[in-house]
Design a protein around this motif. Structure first.
Motif, mmCIF file in Angstrom:
data_model
loop_
_atom_site.group_PDB
_atom_site.id
_atom_site.type_symbol
_atom_site.label_atom_id
_atom_site.label_comp_id
_atom_site.label_asym_id
_atom_site.label_seq_id
_atom_site.Cartn_x
_atom_site.Cartn_y
_atom_site.Cartn_z
ATOM 1 N N THR A 24 1.342 -4.323 1.888
ATOM 2 C CA THR A 24 1.590 -5.355 2.466
ATOM 3 C C THR A 24 1.403 -4.302 4.257
ATOM 4 O O THR A 24 1.933 -3.127 3.586
ATOM 5 C CB THR A 24 2.759 -5.953 3.612
ATOM 6 O OG1 THR A 24 2.989 -6.274 1.799
ATOM 7 C CG2 THR A 24 3.082 -6.799 4.369
ATOM 8 N N THR A 26 0.636 -3.695 8.215
ATOM 9 C CA THR A 26 1.220 -4.033 9.255
ATOM 10 C C THR A 26 1.272 -2.844 10.685
ATOM 11 O O THR A 26 0.701 -1.792 10.924
ATOM 12 C CB THR A 26 2.827 -4.156 9.725
ATOM 13 O OG1 THR A 26 3.952 -3.286 9.644
ATOM 14 C CG2 THR A 26 3.068 -5.495 8.429
ATOM 15 N N VAL A 33 1.603 0.284 8.971
ATOM 16 C CA VAL A 33 2.982 0.943 8.251
ATOM 17 C C VAL A 33 2.135 0.040 6.874
ATOM 18 O O VAL A 33 2.028 -1.056 7.149
ATOM 19 C CB VAL A 33 4.128 -0.010 8.859
ATOM 20 C CG1 VAL A 33 4.993 -0.243 7.942
ATOM 21 C CG2 VAL A 33 4.532 1.601 10.386
ATOM 22 N N THR A 35 3.692 -0.980 3.606
ATOM 23 C CA THR A 35 5.284 -1.697 3.198
ATOM 24 C C THR A 35 4.297 -1.753 1.153
ATOM 25 O O THR A 35 3.713 -1.815 0.891
ATOM 26 C CB THR A 35 5.878 -2.574 3.182
ATOM 27 O OG1 THR A 35 6.170 -2.389 4.429
ATOM 28 C CG2 THR A 35 7.108 -2.709 2.521
ATOM 29 N N ALA A 37 5.453 -2.200 -3.048
ATOM 30 C CA ALA A 37 6.165 -2.341 -4.025
ATOM 31 C C ALA A 37 5.101 -2.135 -5.216
ATOM 32 O O ALA A 37 4.470 -2.871 -5.985
ATOM 33 C CB ALA A 37 6.620 -4.051 -3.461
ATOM 34 N N ASP A 63 5.448 2.988 4.111
ATOM 35 C CA ASP A 63 7.843 2.747 3.001
ATOM 36 C C ASP A 63 7.160 2.808 1.354
ATOM 37 O O ASP A 63 6.198 1.984 0.945
ATOM 38 C CB ASP A 63 7.403 1.772 3.819
ATOM 39 C CG ASP A 63 8.913 1.243 3.062
ATOM 40 O OD1 ASP A 63 9.976 1.793 2.553
ATOM 41 O OD2 ASP A 63 9.227 0.138 3.827
ATOM 42 N N ARG A 65 10.248 2.421 -0.237
ATOM 43 C CA ARG A 65 11.829 3.257 -1.180
ATOM 44 C C ARG A 65 11.575 1.513 -2.100
ATOM 45 O O ARG A 65 12.301 1.545 -2.828
ATOM 46 C CB ARG A 65 12.449 1.693 -0.116
ATOM 47 C CG ARG A 65 12.125 0.740 0.955
ATOM 48 C CD ARG A 65 12.743 0.384 1.460
ATOM 49 N NE ARG A 65 12.119 -0.633 2.901
ATOM 50 C CZ ARG A 65 12.115 -1.179 3.727
ATOM 51 N NH1 ARG A 65 13.289 -1.399 4.112
ATOM 52 N NH2 ARG A 65 11.120 -1.846 4.450
ATOM 53 N N GLN A 66 10.079 0.900 -2.520
ATOM 54 C CA GLN A 66 9.775 -0.427 -3.227
ATOM 55 C C GLN A 66 9.276 -0.107 -4.446
ATOM 56 O O GLN A 66 9.031 -0.613 -5.374
ATOM 57 C CB GLN A 66 9.316 -1.687 -3.146
ATOM 58 C CG GLN A 66 10.530 -2.280 -2.099
ATOM 59 C CD GLN A 66 10.016 -3.507 -1.624
ATOM 60 O OE1 GLN A 66 9.623 -4.404 -2.271
ATOM 61 N NE2 GLN A 66 9.686 -3.617 -0.768
ATOM 62 N N THR A 119 13.883 7.217 5.959
ATOM 63 C CA THR A 119 14.073 5.727 6.236
ATOM 64 C C THR A 119 12.747 5.878 6.611
ATOM 65 O O THR A 119 12.249 6.320 7.653
ATOM 66 C CB THR A 119 15.046 5.901 7.483
ATOM 67 O OG1 THR A 119 15.291 6.386 8.503
ATOM 68 C CG2 THR A 119 16.716 5.870 7.132
ATOM 69 N N LEU A 120 12.647 4.587 6.911
ATOM 70 C CA LEU A 120 11.103 3.852 7.845
ATOM 71 C C LEU A 120 11.731 4.220 9.497
ATOM 72 O O LEU A 120 10.741 4.446 9.749
ATOM 73 C CB LEU A 120 10.350 2.672 7.571
ATOM 74 C CG LEU A 120 8.895 2.760 8.337
ATOM 75 C CD1 LEU A 120 8.355 2.889 7.699
ATOM 76 C CD2 LEU A 120 9.314 0.524 7.782
#
Length: 126
Positions: A24, A26, A33, A35, A37, A63, A65-66, A119-120
Protein backbone atom coordinates in the motif's frame (compact mmCIF):
# COMPACT_ATOMS: atom_id res chain seq x y z
CA UNK A 1 -14.25 -44.41 -2.51
CA UNK A 2 -16.20 -41.44 -1.14
CA UNK A 3 -14.09 -41.64 2.00
CA UNK A 4 -10.88 -41.19 -0.05
CA UNK A 5 -12.39 -38.16 -1.76
CA UNK A 6 -13.27 -36.60 1.61
CA UNK A 7 -9.72 -37.18 2.85
CA UNK A 8 -8.28 -35.59 -0.31
CA UNK A 9 -10.57 -32.57 0.02
CA UNK A 10 -9.66 -32.16 3.69
CA UNK A 11 -5.93 -32.41 2.90
CA UNK A 12 -6.27 -29.82 0.13
CA UNK A 13 -8.13 -27.45 2.47
CA UNK A 14 -5.38 -27.83 5.10
CA UNK A 15 -2.48 -27.44 2.66
CA UNK A 16 -0.61 -24.18 3.13
CA UNK A 17 -1.68 -21.56 0.64
CA UNK A 18 0.97 -19.48 -1.11
CA UNK A 19 1.58 -16.24 0.69
CA UNK A 20 1.87 -13.17 -1.48
CA UNK A 21 2.98 -9.64 -0.88
CA UNK A 22 0.71 -6.64 -0.74
CA UNK A 23 1.97 -3.07 -0.95
CA UNK A 24 0.00 0.00 0.00
CA UNK A 25 1.55 3.31 -1.08
CA UNK A 26 0.71 6.62 0.58
CA UNK A 27 2.45 9.97 0.89
CA UNK A 28 3.10 11.75 4.17
CA UNK A 29 4.98 15.08 4.31
CA UNK A 30 6.57 14.49 0.89
CA UNK A 31 7.70 10.98 1.90
CA UNK A 32 6.41 7.98 -0.01
CA UNK A 33 5.35 5.36 2.54
CA UNK A 34 5.20 1.77 1.33
CA UNK A 35 3.36 -0.50 3.75
CA UNK A 36 4.21 -4.12 3.04
CA UNK A 37 2.38 -7.24 4.20
CA UNK A 38 3.35 -10.85 3.51
CA UNK A 39 6.52 -12.44 2.19
CA UNK A 40 9.27 -10.94 0.06
CA UNK A 41 10.89 -13.61 -2.08
CA UNK A 42 11.61 -14.51 -5.69
CA UNK A 43 7.91 -15.02 -6.45
CA UNK A 44 6.71 -11.73 -4.89
CA UNK A 45 9.69 -9.48 -5.54
CA UNK A 46 8.24 -7.90 -8.67
CA UNK A 47 5.47 -6.36 -6.56
CA UNK A 48 8.04 -4.64 -4.35
CA UNK A 49 10.20 -3.59 -7.31
CA UNK A 50 7.24 -1.90 -9.00
CA UNK A 51 6.36 -0.07 -5.78
CA UNK A 52 9.93 1.14 -5.28
CA UNK A 53 10.21 2.23 -8.94
CA UNK A 54 6.84 4.02 -9.04
CA UNK A 55 6.87 7.76 -9.62
CA UNK A 56 6.73 9.85 -6.50
CA UNK A 57 8.92 11.45 -3.87
CA UNK A 58 12.51 10.17 -3.73
CA UNK A 59 12.27 9.91 0.05
CA UNK A 60 10.81 6.49 0.81
CA UNK A 61 9.91 4.84 4.12
CA UNK A 62 9.19 1.11 3.92
CA UNK A 63 6.91 -0.06 6.74
CA UNK A 64 7.92 -3.70 7.28
CA UNK A 65 6.03 -4.60 10.45
CA UNK A 66 3.75 -7.02 8.55
CA UNK A 67 6.51 -8.73 6.55
CA UNK A 68 6.76 -12.31 7.75
CA UNK A 69 9.67 -13.51 5.60
CA UNK A 70 12.34 -12.03 3.36
CA UNK A 71 15.02 -13.80 1.32
CA UNK A 72 17.95 -12.50 -0.73
CA UNK A 73 15.55 -11.27 -3.43
CA UNK A 74 14.16 -8.76 -0.94
CA UNK A 75 17.64 -7.72 0.17
CA UNK A 76 18.64 -6.99 -3.44
CA UNK A 77 15.45 -5.05 -4.12
CA UNK A 78 15.93 -2.90 -1.02
CA UNK A 79 19.55 -2.20 -1.95
CA UNK A 80 18.53 -1.22 -5.50
CA UNK A 81 15.76 1.00 -4.10
CA UNK A 82 18.21 2.62 -1.69
CA UNK A 83 20.70 3.31 -4.50
CA UNK A 84 18.00 4.77 -6.77
CA UNK A 85 16.57 6.98 -4.02
CA UNK A 86 20.03 8.23 -3.05
CA UNK A 87 20.93 8.94 -6.69
CA UNK A 88 17.74 11.03 -6.96
CA UNK A 89 18.72 13.08 -3.90
CA UNK A 90 16.45 11.21 -1.49
CA UNK A 91 16.68 8.26 0.85
CA UNK A 92 15.14 4.92 1.66
CA UNK A 93 14.50 3.96 5.29
CA UNK A 94 13.12 0.76 6.76
CA UNK A 95 10.59 0.90 9.58
CA UNK A 96 9.55 -1.66 12.18
CA UNK A 97 10.93 -4.89 10.70
CA UNK A 98 9.76 -7.96 12.59
CA UNK A 99 12.44 -9.71 14.68
CA UNK A 100 12.88 -12.41 12.00
CA UNK A 101 13.25 -9.90 9.17
CA UNK A 102 15.49 -7.64 11.28
CA UNK A 103 17.76 -10.61 11.97
CA UNK A 104 18.05 -11.24 8.22
CA UNK A 105 18.89 -7.57 7.65
CA UNK A 106 21.54 -7.70 10.39
CA UNK A 107 23.12 -10.94 9.19
CA UNK A 108 23.82 -9.48 5.74
CA UNK A 109 24.65 -6.01 7.07
CA UNK A 110 21.84 -4.11 5.34
CA UNK A 111 21.05 -2.34 8.61
CA UNK A 112 24.48 -0.69 8.26
CA UNK A 113 23.70 0.57 4.74
CA UNK A 114 19.98 1.41 4.94
CA UNK A 115 18.58 3.15 8.00
CA UNK A 116 16.45 0.76 10.08
CA UNK A 117 14.07 2.38 12.53
CA UNK A 118 11.95 0.76 15.26
CA UNK A 119 8.76 2.56 14.21
CA UNK A 120 7.34 4.30 11.16
CA UNK A 121 7.26 7.71 12.93
CA UNK A 122 10.98 7.31 13.67
CA UNK A 123 11.65 6.60 10.00
CA UNK A 124 9.61 9.63 8.95
CA UNK A 125 11.41 11.94 11.36
CA UNK A 126 13.63 14.09 9.13
Amino acid sequence: MAEGHTTDARAAAQAPQPVGLSVTATTCDDVRVLTLAGEIDHDTGETLRRALDAPGPSRIAVDMRQVTFMDSSGINLLLNGHQAATAAGGWLRLAAPSPTVLRTLQIVGIDEVIGCHPTLPDALDH
